[in-house]
Design a protein around this motif. Structure first.
Motif, PDB file in Angstrom:
ATOM      1  N   ARG A 472      21.306 -12.342  39.883  1.00  0.00           N
ATOM      2  CA  ARG A 472      22.677 -12.546  39.571  1.00  0.00           C
ATOM      3  C   ARG A 472      23.418 -12.352  40.688  1.00  0.00           C
ATOM      4  N   ASN A 473      23.049 -11.543  41.487  1.00  0.00           N
ATOM      5  CA  ASN A 473      23.918 -11.031  42.694  1.00  0.00           C
ATOM      6  C   ASN A 473      23.084 -10.787  43.919  1.00  0.00           C
ATOM      7  N   GLY A 474      21.804 -10.878  43.966  1.00  0.00           N
ATOM      8  CA  GLY A 474      21.005 -10.662  44.993  1.00  0.00           C
ATOM      9  C   GLY A 474      20.947  -9.147  45.577  1.00  0.00           C
ATOM     10  N   ARG A 475      21.446  -8.318  44.525  1.00  0.00           N
ATOM     11  CA  ARG A 475      21.355  -6.782  44.924  1.00  0.00           C
ATOM     12  C   ARG A 475      20.109  -6.305  44.759  1.00  0.00           C
ATOM     13  N   LEU A 476      19.625  -5.278  45.421  1.00  0.00           N
ATOM     14  CA  LEU A 476      18.363  -4.534  44.929  1.00  0.00           C
ATOM     15  C   LEU A 476      18.688  -3.560  44.008  1.00  0.00           C
ATOM     16  N   THR A 477      18.705  -4.018  42.747  1.00  0.00           N
ATOM     17  CA  THR A 477      18.989  -3.026  41.786  1.00  0.00           C
ATOM     18  C   THR A 477      18.009  -2.374  41.231  1.00  0.00           C
ATOM     19  N   LEU A 478      16.706  -2.600  41.632  1.00  0.00           N
ATOM     20  CA  LEU A 478      15.309  -1.691  41.431  1.00  0.00           C
ATOM     21  C   LEU A 478      14.770  -0.946  42.481  1.00  0.00           C
ATOM     22  N   LEU A 479      15.255  -1.128  43.689  1.00  0.00           N
ATOM     23  CA  LEU A 479      14.807  -0.201  44.892  1.00  0.00           C
ATOM     24  C   LEU A 479      15.593   0.559  45.513  1.00  0.00           C
ATOM     25  N   TRP A 480      14.900   1.835  45.964  1.00  0.00           N
ATOM     26  CA  TRP A 480      15.548   2.852  46.619  1.00  0.00           C
ATOM     27  C   TRP A 480      15.311   2.299  48.102  1.00  0.00           C
ATOM     28  N   PRO A 481      16.153   2.027  48.879  1.00  0.00           N
ATOM     29  CA  PRO A 481      15.665   1.375  50.261  1.00  0.00           C
ATOM     30  C   PRO A 481      15.567   2.100  51.263  1.00  0.00           C
ATOM     31  N   ASP A 482      15.029   3.611  51.194  1.00  0.00           N
ATOM     32  CA  ASP A 482      15.242   4.434  52.125  1.00  0.00           C
ATOM     33  C   ASP A 482      13.761   5.261  51.893  1.00  0.00           C
ATOM     34  N   PHE A 483      13.412   6.446  52.815  1.00  0.00           N
ATOM     35  CA  PHE A 483      12.289   6.963  52.648  1.00  0.00           C
ATOM     36  C   PHE A 483      12.372   7.839  51.377  1.00  0.00           C
TER      37      PHE A 483
END
Length: 505
Positions: A472-483
Motif C-alpha cells: 500500500r505504501n512501500g514501507r518496511l512495515t515488517l523489518l527492523w532495518p538496523d543491527f
C-alpha cells in the motif's frame, strides 16, 4: 506463532463479550516461539496469573504448522533457540523443523507451562474496556478479562493463496505448504509447485526425488547461497555440554557473524558484491545449462528478497524431472494448470508454496482499542508500533514479533527475547500505574526514524516486491532495518518516556 482467524463479522459482535469472564492478570495469544518465551519469562518472574490461548492442538506455531518434507531453519540451531534455554545437543548446524518443534514442546514441559495453556482455543475478539481498564478476550473457551494482553500471533501463520482462476476446481489434491496433506502420495505423480521462496526451495528437492514430473511455477527467481549444513558429531555435542560456557561462546560467535550480513542489506560496496558473487557463483557451479541458468538468475539486487540457503535446490531444478515455468499460476481447469505465460500443464497434485499474509494480519481485525476502532483500521495505511511493541490507542496491549520486529539478516528469536524483556518492564509499570500506553508522538517519531533508516537499503531500492514491504505504501512495515544489537540496546528494557509515564520509584 498461531493467530486467530475469525473475522469480526463471524462473532455476534466484536464489542459485546458474552458469558461470565475468567479474570487473569495477563492473556498471551499464541504458543509459538514468542508466546512460549513470554510464558516462561512470566512464570520465572513469579507472574503466574496468566493463560496462553492457542488455536492449534499443540504448541510450536510455525514449527507445528509446517511439516512439509525438508522443512528446516535457515538460522543456525544454536542461535535459533532461547538464550535462557540453551541446548547443547542440537543434531545439526541447521536443525530440521521437527527437532525445533520438539525443543519448544520440551520447553513447555520442563518449565511447567502446561497448566497455563488452553489448546484448541480460537480467539474471536479482543476489546479494551475503558471504564474497567481491562481487556475482554472472547474465545471458543469462554471470555477472559485481563489487565494486560500480549499478542504473539506471528507473521507466518495465515497462508497466502494464489489468485488463480478456478483454483478450487483442481481435479487432484491441492494444499498449502503450511497445511501439508501427508495422505497424498507424490511418488510417480505429476506435481506442480507454485512459488519459489523459502518453502519451495526446501520442498522441491524432496518431491523431485521420486515424482514422475515436477513443474515449478516461478514468478520471481530467488537468490540462493550454499547452506553448508552438517551433523554435529557426538564429540562436538559432548564438548558443548560439558565445557562451561561453550554453548554461550558458540552463540555469540554465530550472532556476530550474522550481524555482518546487515552491511550487504545496506548496499555497502564490497559486502553486497561479495554476497551477490557467492549466490551467482553457486548458481553457475550447480546449473551448467546456460538457458536454465538465465531463467534462475534474479532480476533484482540481492537481499531485496529473502536470501535462501540450499545445497540441493539447484541440482533438483536442473534434473530431467523438473520443468521451470518463469511465470505465475493463472488458471486451473480440472487437471490442466495454465501459467501466465500461456503454457498449460497436466498435473496430478498441486502444492502451494506461496507464503503468508504478513503486512495485514487478520487478527488485527479483532483487536478493538479505546475509541472503538480496530487495530486493522488503525493500520489501514500500514502497521506501526512504538518500540515495535506498543500501539497508541491500545492501552496495555503488547505485540511481539509484529510490526517492524523482523530481521533480514539475523535470528528472530533474539528480537523476540528483546521484546519480551521490554514487555516485562512494561508490566511492572502496569502494576504501579494501572494503564501503560505508548504516546502518539513516540510512535510517530519511531516510525519516521525507521522509514529513514530503511530508505537506502536493498529492501527499498533493490527493484523487487517482497513480503517485507507493504504494497500500500512501500514501507518496511515488517523489518527492523538496523543491527539486532541496536534494537536490544535501545528497547531491550522498558523506558517510561515513550509511554508518557514517570519512572517507577
Amino acid at each position: 506463532m498461531s493467530a486467530p482467524t475469525t473475522s469480526t463479522a463471524d462473532a455476534p459482535h466484536v464489542g459485546t463479550p458474552t458469558g461470565t469472564p475468567t479474570d487473569v492478570e495477563t492473556v498471551v495469544v499464541g504458543a509459538g516461539f514468542a508466546g512460549i518465551g513470554t510464558a516462561v519469562r512470566l512464570a520465572r518472574a513469579g507472574r503466574t496469573d496468566f493463560v496462553v490461548l492457542e488455536r492449534g492442538d499443540g504448541v510450536g506455531g510455525t514449527w507445528r504448522d509446517n511439516s512439509y518434507p525438508g522443512v528446516g531453519c535457515d538460522v543456525p540451531s544454536h542461535l535459533y533457540s532461547y538464550s535462557f534455554r540453551p541446548r547443547a545437543g542440537w543434531s545439526a548446524v541447521f536443525a530440521p523443523g521437527e527437532e525445533i518443534r520438539e525443543y519448544l514442546e520440551a520447553t513447555v514441559e520442563d518449565e511447567g507451562i502446561g497448566p497455563h495453556l488452553r489448546l484448541g482455543t480460537e480467539v474471536r475478539s479482543m476489546r479494551w474496556d475503558e471504564a474497567e481498564a481491562r481487556w475482554y478476550v472472547t474465545s471458543s473457551a469462554g471470555v477472559f478479562r485481563c489487565v494486560a494482553l500480549v499478542v504473539c500471533a506471528g507473521r507466518l501463520s495465515e497462508p497466502r493463496l494464489p489468485s488463480a482462476r478456478g483454483l478450487e476446481t483442481f481435479a487432484g489434491p491441492v494444499f498449502h505448504s503450511a497445511r501439508w496433506d501427508h495422505s497424498v502420495v507424490t511418488a510417480g505423480a505429476r506435481v506442480g509447485v507454485v512459488g519459489s521462496g523459502a518453502s519451495a526451495v526446501q520442498i522441491l528437492p524432496q518431491v523431485a526425488g521420486d515424482a514422475g514430473e515436477v513443474v515449478l511455477f516461478q514468478r520471481s527467481a530467488p537468490y540462493v547461497v550454499p547452506r553448508g549444513n552438517r551433523a554435529y558429531s557426538d564429540a562436538e555435542r559432548r564438548g558443548l555440554e560439558r565445557v562451561p560456557g561453550a554453548v554461550e561462546r558458540l552463540r555469540s560467535r554465530l550472532f556476530w557473524e550474522m550481524e555482518q550480513g546487515l552491511a550487504a542489506r545496506h548496499a555497502v560496496p564490497g559486502f553486497v558484491d561479495r554476497l551477490r558473487e557467492t549466490a551467482l557463483g553457486h548458481l553457475a557451479a550447480q546449473v551448467p545449462d546456460p538457458a536454465l541458468r538465465e531463467t534462475l538468475t534474479p532480476d533484482y539486487e540481492i537481499g531485496c528478497k529473502r536470501v535462501l540457503l540450499s545445497d540441493d535446490y539447484y541440482p533438483a531444478v536442473a534434473s530431467p524431472v523438473v520443468t521451470v515455468v518463469p511465470a505465475a499460476l493463472e488458471e486451473v481447469r480440472g487437471h490442466t494448470v495454465v501459467a501466465a505465460d500461456g503454457t498449460a500443464h497436466e498435473l496430478d497434485v498441486l502444492i502451494l508454496a506461496t507464503g503468508f499474509v504478513s503486512t495485514r494480519p487478520p487478527w488485527a481485525e479483532q483487536v478493538v482499542g479505546r475509541d472503538g476502532s480496530t487495530l486493522a483500521e488503525q493500520w489501514i495505511t500500514g502497521m506501526s508500533a512504538y518500540a515495535s511493541t506498543s500501539v497508541h490507542g491500545f492501552p496495555n496491549l503488547f505485540v511481539i514479533n509484529g510490526p517492524q520486529a523482523s530481521l533480514g539478516h539475523n535470528s528472530a528469536v533474539f528480537m523476540i527475547e528483546t521484546q519480551i524483556e521490554h514487555v516485562l518492564g512494561a508490566l511492572d509499570h502496569v502494576r504501579s500505574h494501572g494503564v501503560v500506553e505508548a504516546t502518539r508522538e513516540a510512535e510517530e517519531s519511531y516510525s519516521a526514524w525507521l522509514d529513514e533508516a530503511g530508505a537506502g537499503t536493498v529492501w527499498r531500492t533493490g527493484g523487487c516486491t517482497s513480503w517485507y514491504r507493504d504494497d500500500r505504501n512501500g514501507r518496511l512495515t515488517l523489518l527492523w532495518p538496523d543491527f539486532a544489537f541496536t534494537f536490544r540496546e535501545r528497547y531491550g528494557r522498558f523506558d517510561p518516556d515513550g509511554y508518557g509515564l514517570a519512572a517507577a520509584g
